[in-house]
Design an enzyme around this catalytic site. Structure first.
Site, PDB file in Angstrom:
ATOM      1  N   ASP A   7     -10.548   6.189  -4.951  1.00 15.96           N
ATOM      2  CA  ASP A   7     -11.908   6.677  -4.662  1.00 15.96           C
ATOM      3  C   ASP A   7     -12.774   7.962  -5.615  1.00 15.96           C
ATOM      4  O   ASP A   7     -11.548   8.875  -6.202  1.00 15.96           O
ATOM      5  CB  ASP A   7     -11.748   6.636  -3.388  1.00 15.96           C
ATOM      6  CG  ASP A   7     -11.152   7.716  -2.588  1.00 15.96           C
ATOM      7  OD1 ASP A   7     -10.523   8.556  -3.325  1.00 15.96           O
ATOM      8  OD2 ASP A   7     -10.354   7.354  -1.428  1.00 15.96           O
ATOM      9  N   HIS A   8     -13.004   8.939  -4.598  1.00 13.31           N
ATOM     10  CA  HIS A   8     -13.757  10.024  -5.132  1.00 13.31           C
ATOM     11  C   HIS A   8     -12.617  10.987  -5.135  1.00 13.31           C
ATOM     12  O   HIS A   8     -12.526  11.840  -5.696  1.00 13.31           O
ATOM     13  CB  HIS A   8     -14.986  10.856  -4.551  1.00 13.31           C
ATOM     14  CG  HIS A   8     -14.252   9.807  -2.752  1.00 13.31           C
ATOM     15  ND1 HIS A   8     -15.410   8.901  -2.689  1.00 13.31           N
ATOM     16  CD2 HIS A   8     -14.519  11.154  -2.093  1.00 13.31           C
ATOM     17  CE1 HIS A   8     -15.046   9.293  -0.754  1.00 13.31           C
ATOM     18  NE2 HIS A   8     -14.766  10.331  -0.898  1.00 13.31           N
ATOM     19  N   CYS A  64      -6.034   7.663  -4.112  1.00 10.22           N
ATOM     20  CA  CYS A  64      -6.566   8.309  -3.085  1.00 10.22           C
ATOM     21  C   CYS A  64      -6.822   9.481  -1.956  1.00 10.22           C
ATOM     22  O   CYS A  64      -5.745   9.776  -3.096  1.00 10.22           O
ATOM     23  CB  CYS A  64      -7.283   7.185  -1.607  1.00 10.22           C
ATOM     24  SG  CYS A  64      -5.555   7.569   0.016  1.00 10.22           S
ATOM     25  N   THR A  66      -5.027  10.741   0.333  1.00  7.66           N
ATOM     26  CA  THR A  66      -3.274  10.447   0.085  1.00  7.66           C
ATOM     27  C   THR A  66      -2.669   9.602   0.281  1.00  7.66           C
ATOM     28  O   THR A  66      -1.370   9.409   0.020  1.00  7.66           O
ATOM     29  CB  THR A  66      -3.490  10.678   2.341  1.00  7.66           C
ATOM     30  OG1 THR A  66      -4.227   8.722   2.604  1.00  7.66           O
ATOM     31  CG2 THR A  66      -4.011  11.772   2.852  1.00  7.66           C
ATOM     32  N   GLY A  67      -3.052   8.310  -0.569  1.00 14.56           N
ATOM     33  CA  GLY A  67      -2.991   7.266  -0.754  1.00 14.56           C
ATOM     34  C   GLY A  67      -2.606   6.810   0.234  1.00 14.56           C
ATOM     35  O   GLY A  67      -1.914   5.179   0.105  1.00 14.56           O
ATOM     36  N   VAL A  68      -2.377   6.715   1.203  1.00 17.78           N
ATOM     37  CA  VAL A  68      -2.951   6.393   2.492  1.00 17.78           C
ATOM     38  C   VAL A  68      -3.538   4.579   2.830  1.00 17.78           C
ATOM     39  O   VAL A  68      -3.385   3.399   3.550  1.00 17.78           O
ATOM     40  CB  VAL A  68      -2.252   6.301   4.060  1.00 17.78           C
ATOM     41  CG1 VAL A  68      -2.321   5.701   4.498  1.00 17.78           C
ATOM     42  CG2 VAL A  68      -1.098   7.855   3.793  1.00 17.78           C
ATOM     43  N   HIS A  97      13.471  -2.826  -4.617  1.00 16.60           N
ATOM     44  CA  HIS A  97      14.013  -4.210  -3.489  1.00 16.60           C
ATOM     45  C   HIS A  97      13.032  -4.975  -2.604  1.00 16.60           C
ATOM     46  O   HIS A  97      12.881  -6.071  -2.145  1.00 16.60           O
ATOM     47  CB  HIS A  97      14.888  -3.205  -1.988  1.00 16.60           C
ATOM     48  CG  HIS A  97      15.609  -2.263  -3.085  1.00 16.60           C
ATOM     49  ND1 HIS A  97      16.315  -1.556  -1.638  1.00 16.60           N
ATOM     50  CD2 HIS A  97      17.515  -2.519  -3.893  1.00 16.60           C
ATOM     51  CE1 HIS A  97      17.639  -1.810  -1.849  1.00 16.60           C
ATOM     52  NE2 HIS A  97      17.848  -1.986  -3.452  1.00 16.60           N
ATOM     53  N   ASN A  98      11.579  -4.673  -3.074  1.00 17.50           N
ATOM     54  CA  ASN A  98      10.702  -4.736  -2.365  1.00 17.50           C
ATOM     55  C   ASN A  98       9.845  -5.835  -3.268  1.00 17.50           C
ATOM     56  O   ASN A  98       8.686  -6.520  -3.167  1.00 17.50           O
ATOM     57  CB  ASN A  98       9.857  -3.874  -1.272  1.00 17.50           C
ATOM     58  CG  ASN A  98      10.324  -3.040  -0.504  1.00 17.50           C
ATOM     59  OD1 ASN A  98      10.406  -1.410  -1.006  1.00 17.50           O
ATOM     60  ND2 ASN A  98      11.242  -3.418   0.201  1.00 17.50           N
ATOM     61  N   ARG A 108      -4.007  14.349  -3.030  1.00 22.75           N
ATOM     62  CA  ARG A 108      -3.861  16.104  -1.751  1.00 22.75           C
ATOM     63  C   ARG A 108      -2.186  15.484  -2.143  1.00 22.75           C
ATOM     64  O   ARG A 108      -2.480  17.019  -0.913  1.00 22.75           O
ATOM     65  CB  ARG A 108      -4.774  15.796  -0.953  1.00 22.75           C
ATOM     66  CG  ARG A 108      -6.272  15.481  -1.293  1.00 22.75           C
ATOM     67  CD  ARG A 108      -7.222  15.468  -0.063  1.00 22.75           C
ATOM     68  NE  ARG A 108      -8.300  15.094  -1.062  1.00 22.75           N
ATOM     69  CZ  ARG A 108      -9.622  14.581  -0.301  1.00 22.75           C
ATOM     70  NH1 ARG A 108      -9.697  14.037   0.768  1.00 22.75           N
ATOM     71  NH2 ARG A 108     -11.669  14.419  -0.446  1.00 22.75           N
ATOM     72  N   HIS A 132      17.566  -9.702  -1.695  1.00 26.01           N
ATOM     73  CA  HIS A 132      16.244  -8.970  -1.258  1.00 26.01           C
ATOM     74  C   HIS A 132      14.993 -10.578  -1.388  1.00 26.01           C
ATOM     75  O   HIS A 132      14.147 -10.222  -0.503  1.00 26.01           O
ATOM     76  CB  HIS A 132      15.374  -7.798  -2.350  1.00 26.01           C
ATOM     77  CG  HIS A 132      16.898  -6.419  -2.329  1.00 26.01           C
ATOM     78  ND1 HIS A 132      17.169  -5.847  -1.086  1.00 26.01           N
ATOM     79  CD2 HIS A 132      17.749  -6.435  -3.091  1.00 26.01           C
ATOM     80  CE1 HIS A 132      17.966  -4.852  -1.519  1.00 26.01           C
ATOM     81  NE2 HIS A 132      18.171  -5.030  -2.715  1.00 26.01           N
TER      82      HIS A 132
HETATM   83  C1  RB5 Z   1     -11.212  11.078   1.477  1.00 21.46           C
HETATM   84  O1  RB5 Z   1     -11.768  11.772   2.167  1.00 21.46           O
HETATM   85  C2  RB5 Z   1     -10.126  10.386   1.909  1.00 21.46           C
HETATM   86  O2  RB5 Z   1     -10.120  10.074   3.199  1.00 21.46           O
HETATM   87  C3  RB5 Z   1      -9.568  10.021   1.199  1.00 21.46           C
HETATM   88  O3  RB5 Z   1      -9.311   9.357   0.009  1.00 21.46           O
HETATM   89  C4  RB5 Z   1      -8.062   8.973   1.837  1.00 21.46           C
HETATM   90  O4  RB5 Z   1      -7.219  10.178   1.868  1.00 21.46           O
HETATM   91  C5  RB5 Z   1      -7.921   8.084   2.908  1.00 21.46           C
HETATM   92  O5  RB5 Z   1      -7.251   7.303   3.170  1.00 21.46           O
END
Ligand code: RB5
Length: 149
Positions: A7-8, A64, A66-68, A97-98, A108, A132
């Site tokens: 993403d951005h 992204c 956080t990658g989350v 394993h996965n 970030r 596995h």
């Molecule tokens: C974008 O601002 C941010 O929310 C996205 O990159 C990501 O961290 C979401 O999980």
């Protein structure tokens, strides 16, 4: 072929990793985002995940902030086992394993050099199968509603 998308929040990290992947002679398909674009993370997640499950790419990398968010989105696609990693050990084990087929990282969260180390650990690892395999099969059963717990 490796599919990559972000993403951005992670365009700079994606560009750094593309250069690193080129230095490893890895062919990549870049699903964006590009500089200056605002892209919600489910979009690149869906594009990269679809390329992987359809066999157009063997594996994928998603980035992204956080990658989350992007890992949650990728894991909504049947057949995807995306892992969000911020150190090399988990990245390596996620493959061994996965049988992870998409690696996610947060721009970030990790610096560029650490991200390259995480990526290398993941790319250099191999799925071990064996004990596995039953667990990975359970994940597939969960996706189609046949897993009983
Ligand atoms: C974008 O601002 C941010 O929310 C996205 O990159 C990501 O961290 C979401 O999980």
């Amino acid at each position: 072929m490796l599919a990559i998308g972000c993403d951005h929040a992670a365009v700079d990290l994606k560009n750094e990793l593309l250069a690193h992947l080129a230095s490893r002679q890895m062919e990549c398909f870049d699903f964006g985002a590009r500089e200056g674009e605002k892209v919600d993370y489910p979009v690149p997640a869906c594009r990269v995940a679809t390329a992987v499950v359809e066999g157009k790419c063997e594996r994928g990398v998603l980035l992204c902030g956080t990658g989350v968010g992007i890992s949650i989105a990728a894991n909504k696609v049947r057949g995807i086992r995306a892992c969000c990693c911020s150190e090399p050990f988990s990245a390596k084990l996620s493959k061994q394993h996965n049988d992870s087929n998409i690696l996610c990282m947060g721009a970030r969260v990790v610096g560029t050099e650490l991200a390259k180390m995480i990526l290398d650990a993941w790319l250099d690892a191999e799925y071990e199968g064996g004990r596995h395999a039953d667990r990975v099969a359970m994940l597939a059963a969960m996706e189609v509603g046949t897993f009983r717990c």
